[in-house]
Scaffold this motif. Structure first.
Motif, PDB file in Angstrom:
ATOM      1  N   SER A  38      60.672 -10.152  36.916  1.00 43.95           N
ATOM      2  CA  SER A  38      60.502  -9.032  35.137  1.00 43.95           C
ATOM      3  C   SER A  38      59.500  -9.509  34.601  1.00 43.95           C
ATOM      4  CB  SER A  38      61.855  -9.769  34.329  1.00 43.95           C
ATOM      5  OG  SER A  38      61.922 -10.579  34.482  1.00 43.95           O
ATOM      6  N   GLY A  91      68.727 -13.763  38.337  1.00 49.09           N
ATOM      7  CA  GLY A  91      69.155 -14.242  37.957  1.00 49.09           C
ATOM      8  C   GLY A  91      70.093 -14.501  36.746  1.00 49.09           C
ATOM      9  N   GLY A  92      69.827 -14.048  35.792  1.00 49.10           N
ATOM     10  CA  GLY A  92      69.926 -13.994  34.068  1.00 49.10           C
ATOM     11  C   GLY A  92      69.475 -15.741  34.177  1.00 49.10           C
ATOM     12  N   MET A  93      70.206 -15.528  33.134  1.00 47.45           N
ATOM     13  CA  MET A  93      69.845 -17.753  32.201  1.00 47.45           C
ATOM     14  C   MET A  93      71.098 -18.353  33.868  1.00 47.45           C
ATOM     15  SD  MET A  93      68.124 -18.182  30.341  1.00 47.45           S
ATOM     16  CE  MET A  93      66.782 -16.603  30.372  1.00 47.45           C
ATOM     17  N   ASN A 100      70.588  -9.835  24.742  1.00 51.28           N
ATOM     18  CA  ASN A 100      70.116  -8.398  25.547  1.00 51.28           C
ATOM     19  C   ASN A 100      71.701  -7.262  25.174  1.00 51.28           C
ATOM     20  OD1 ASN A 100      67.668  -8.259  25.774  1.00 51.28           O
ATOM     21  ND2 ASN A 100      68.283  -9.409  28.114  1.00 51.28           N
ATOM     22  N   ARG A 136      76.895 -20.032  28.071  1.00 54.93           N
ATOM     23  CA  ARG A 136      76.217 -19.195  26.970  1.00 54.93           C
ATOM     24  C   ARG A 136      75.280 -18.176  27.291  1.00 54.93           C
ATOM     25  NH1 ARG A 136      76.377 -20.433  21.791  1.00 54.93           N
ATOM     26  NH2 ARG A 136      77.505 -22.477  21.310  1.00 54.93           N
ATOM     27  N   ALA A 137      75.080 -18.907  28.707  1.00 52.17           N
ATOM     28  CA  ALA A 137      74.292 -18.200  30.149  1.00 52.17           C
ATOM     29  C   ALA A 137      74.230 -16.641  30.423  1.00 52.17           C
ATOM     30  CB  ALA A 137      73.636 -19.205  31.038  1.00 52.17           C
ATOM     31  N   SER A 145      59.493 -15.578  32.295  1.00 48.15           N
ATOM     32  CA  SER A 145      60.889 -14.434  32.037  1.00 48.15           C
ATOM     33  C   SER A 145      60.590 -13.772  31.076  1.00 48.15           C
ATOM     34  CB  SER A 145      62.323 -15.292  31.614  1.00 48.15           C
ATOM     35  OG  SER A 145      63.299 -14.286  32.325  1.00 48.15           O
ATOM     36  N   ASP A 146      61.297 -12.751  31.491  1.00 51.90           N
ATOM     37  CA  ASP A 146      61.458 -11.548  30.232  1.00 51.90           C
ATOM     38  C   ASP A 146      61.935 -11.675  29.288  1.00 51.90           C
ATOM     39  OD1 ASP A 146      63.672 -11.494  30.987  1.00 51.90           O
ATOM     40  OD2 ASP A 146      63.702  -9.388  31.715  1.00 51.90           O
ATOM     41  N   ASN A 178      73.427 -13.737  25.014  1.00 52.75           N
ATOM     42  CA  ASN A 178      72.849 -13.153  25.610  1.00 52.75           C
ATOM     43  C   ASN A 178      72.364 -12.009  24.637  1.00 52.75           C
ATOM     44  OD1 ASN A 178      71.542 -11.291  26.975  1.00 52.75           O
ATOM     45  ND2 ASN A 178      72.911 -10.851  28.513  1.00 52.75           N
ATOM     46  N   LYS A 229      68.595 -20.867  35.453  1.00 48.00           N
ATOM     47  CA  LYS A 229      67.230 -21.342  34.579  1.00 48.00           C
ATOM     48  C   LYS A 229      67.767 -22.672  34.125  1.00 48.00           C
ATOM     49  CE  LYS A 229      64.862 -16.912  34.397  1.00 48.00           C
ATOM     50  NZ  LYS A 229      65.339 -16.281  35.300  1.00 48.00           N
ATOM     51  N   TYR A 243      68.815 -18.422  24.923  1.00 44.57           N
ATOM     52  CA  TYR A 243      69.189 -18.307  23.344  1.00 44.57           C
ATOM     53  C   TYR A 243      70.629 -18.784  23.053  1.00 44.57           C
ATOM     54  CZ  TYR A 243      65.598 -14.709  21.646  1.00 44.57           C
ATOM     55  OH  TYR A 243      64.425 -14.435  21.756  1.00 44.57           O
ATOM     56  N   GLY A 288      63.292 -17.122  25.264  1.00 43.97           N
ATOM     57  CA  GLY A 288      63.118 -18.201  25.529  1.00 43.97           C
ATOM     58  C   GLY A 288      65.672 -18.357  25.741  1.00 43.97           C
TER      59      GLY A 288
HETATM   60  P1  ADP Z   1      63.630 -13.589  35.952  1.00 46.13           P
HETATM   61  O1  ADP Z   1      63.761 -11.863  36.433  1.00 46.13           O
HETATM   62  O2  ADP Z   1      62.375 -13.416  34.814  1.00 46.13           O
HETATM   63  O3  ADP Z   1      64.236 -14.735  36.502  1.00 46.13           O
HETATM   64  P2  ADP Z   1      66.277 -12.821  35.198  1.00 46.13           P
HETATM   65  O4  ADP Z   1      66.428 -11.211  34.358  1.00 46.13           O
HETATM   66  O5  ADP Z   1      66.675 -12.968  35.959  1.00 46.13           O
HETATM   67  O6  ADP Z   1      64.380 -12.928  34.241  1.00 46.13           O
HETATM   68  O7  ADP Z   1      67.155 -13.580  32.887  1.00 46.13           O
HETATM   69  C1  ADP Z   1      66.888 -13.145  32.053  1.00 46.13           C
HETATM   70  C2  ADP Z   1      67.301 -12.519  31.652  1.00 46.13           C
HETATM   71  O8  ADP Z   1      69.554 -13.679  31.026  1.00 46.13           O
HETATM   72  C3  ADP Z   1      67.535 -11.816  30.170  1.00 46.13           C
HETATM   73  O9  ADP Z   1      66.620 -10.896  30.298  1.00 46.13           O
HETATM   74  C4  ADP Z   1      69.332 -12.001  29.448  1.00 46.13           C
HETATM   75  O10 ADP Z   1      69.465 -10.798  30.151  1.00 46.13           O
HETATM   76  C5  ADP Z   1      69.399 -12.502  30.261  1.00 46.13           C
HETATM   77  N1  ADP Z   1      70.620 -13.742  29.775  1.00 46.13           N
HETATM   78  C6  ADP Z   1      71.938 -14.006  29.611  1.00 46.13           C
HETATM   79  N2  ADP Z   1      72.312 -15.165  28.769  1.00 46.13           N
HETATM   80  C7  ADP Z   1      71.236 -15.325  28.157  1.00 46.13           C
HETATM   81  C8  ADP Z   1      70.921 -16.290  26.740  1.00 46.13           C
HETATM   82  N3  ADP Z   1      72.237 -17.517  26.714  1.00 46.13           N
HETATM   83  N4  ADP Z   1      69.569 -16.225  26.561  1.00 46.13           N
HETATM   84  C9  ADP Z   1      68.847 -15.792  27.311  1.00 46.13           C
HETATM   85  N5  ADP Z   1      68.970 -14.694  28.033  1.00 46.13           N
HETATM   86  C10 ADP Z   1      69.813 -14.591  28.389  1.00 46.13           C
END
Ligand code: ADP
Length: 257
Positions: free
Chosen positions: A11, A213-215, A181, A202-203, A170-171, A179, A218, A176, A174
């Protein structure tokens, strides 16, 4: 921090319209070269091969067939390395390509060879650019489609190379409380000392169309880093020069320590 691994997500590398984000790549090259010039050892784990491949073929949606994804990775990886090579060369920085699969790191012999090669590259002041070898890593790619990206790989590379810090770009600013978004009242977590079931909850689900991936992945990466008694910072990759601030111990993004 003497040795660091930087992971940049799809992203951050690719615009929503599928074009390569040259500004991000240029700033990343400039920043990482700056750190090497200060005497640091830097490893870059870069995602984006499939996304770049999609851009090359003008595909808007990630195909579902594994062979198409692997073919796109093959197209995109060489294009991505070409762009990195050009941008890093502007700053006089040498880079190399390291493509890994899980089995390579599971076998003691090949694992040792990878280790020695990486040490040699770092000794020479080269920045290894690491990615998963997507044309052979079928299971990985499959798993990738479900969770996405090189988050786990970057944690493995960081712990195996005994790096002091993993910077994950990431996009999002940090981790949160939920989510951001989806929920306007989500709050940035400054520091996290352990990954609990609650933090995993919370991820939430996956992120963007390109990033996958999302959180969750990570946080799992953060878990391996914490287990190894090292640090990870999750920060926004929109301006990769943010790494200078992180190295200055400024409070940026989420610090896992
Ligand atoms: P990358 O391509 O950088 O690996 P992803 O798009 O896979 O990034 O993952 C980041 C996304 O995870 C965020 O944009 C957000 O939509 C999602 N997300 C879900 N839960 C959370 C959270 N608790 N904190 C931050 N982001 C979150």
């Amino acid at each position: 921090v003497q040795r660091l691994v930087v992971k940049i997500g799809t992203s951050s590398l690719i615009h929503a319209n599928g074009k390569i984000n040259l500004q991000a790549i240029d700033q990343l090259s400039y920043t990482l070269t700056g750190l090497v010039n200060e005497g640091k050892q830097v490893i870059l784990v870069s995602s984006g091969a499939i996304g770049v491949g999609m851009g090359q073929l003008g595909l808007a949606k990630r195909p579902t067939k594994i062979q198409e994804q692997q073919a796109l990775a093959s197209i995109g990886q060489s294009e991505l390395m070409t762009v990195y090579q050009q941008r890093f060369a502007v700053y006089g920085q040498k880079i190399s390509q390291v493509l890994l699969t899980h089995d390579v790191l599971d076998f003691p012999k090949s694992k040792e060879h990878v280790h020695h090669t990486m040490e040699q590259l770092l000794k020479w002041g080269v920045i290894p650019v690491v990615n998963e070898n997507d044309t052979v890593a079928v299971d990985e790619l499959d798993h990738y489609t479900k969770f996405g990206d090189n988050d786990q790989l970057s944690a493995i590379v960081a712990t195996r190379s005994n790096a002091d810090l993993l910077v994950m770009l990431s996009d999002i600013d940090g981790f949160y409380t939920k989510n951001p978004n989806k929920y306007a009242d989500a709050q940035l977590v400054d520091v996290l000392h352990e990954i609990t079931k609650d933090s995993l909850k919370r991820a939430g689900g996956a992120g963007t169309e390109l990033g996958t991936g999302g959180m969750t992945t990570k946080l799992k990466a953060a878990q391996s880093i914490l287990d190894a008694d090292k640090m990870m910072v999750l920060a926004n990759g929109v301006n990769p020069s943010i790494i200078f601030k992180i190295m200055n111990n400024e409070p940026i993004g989420t610090l896992f320590i």
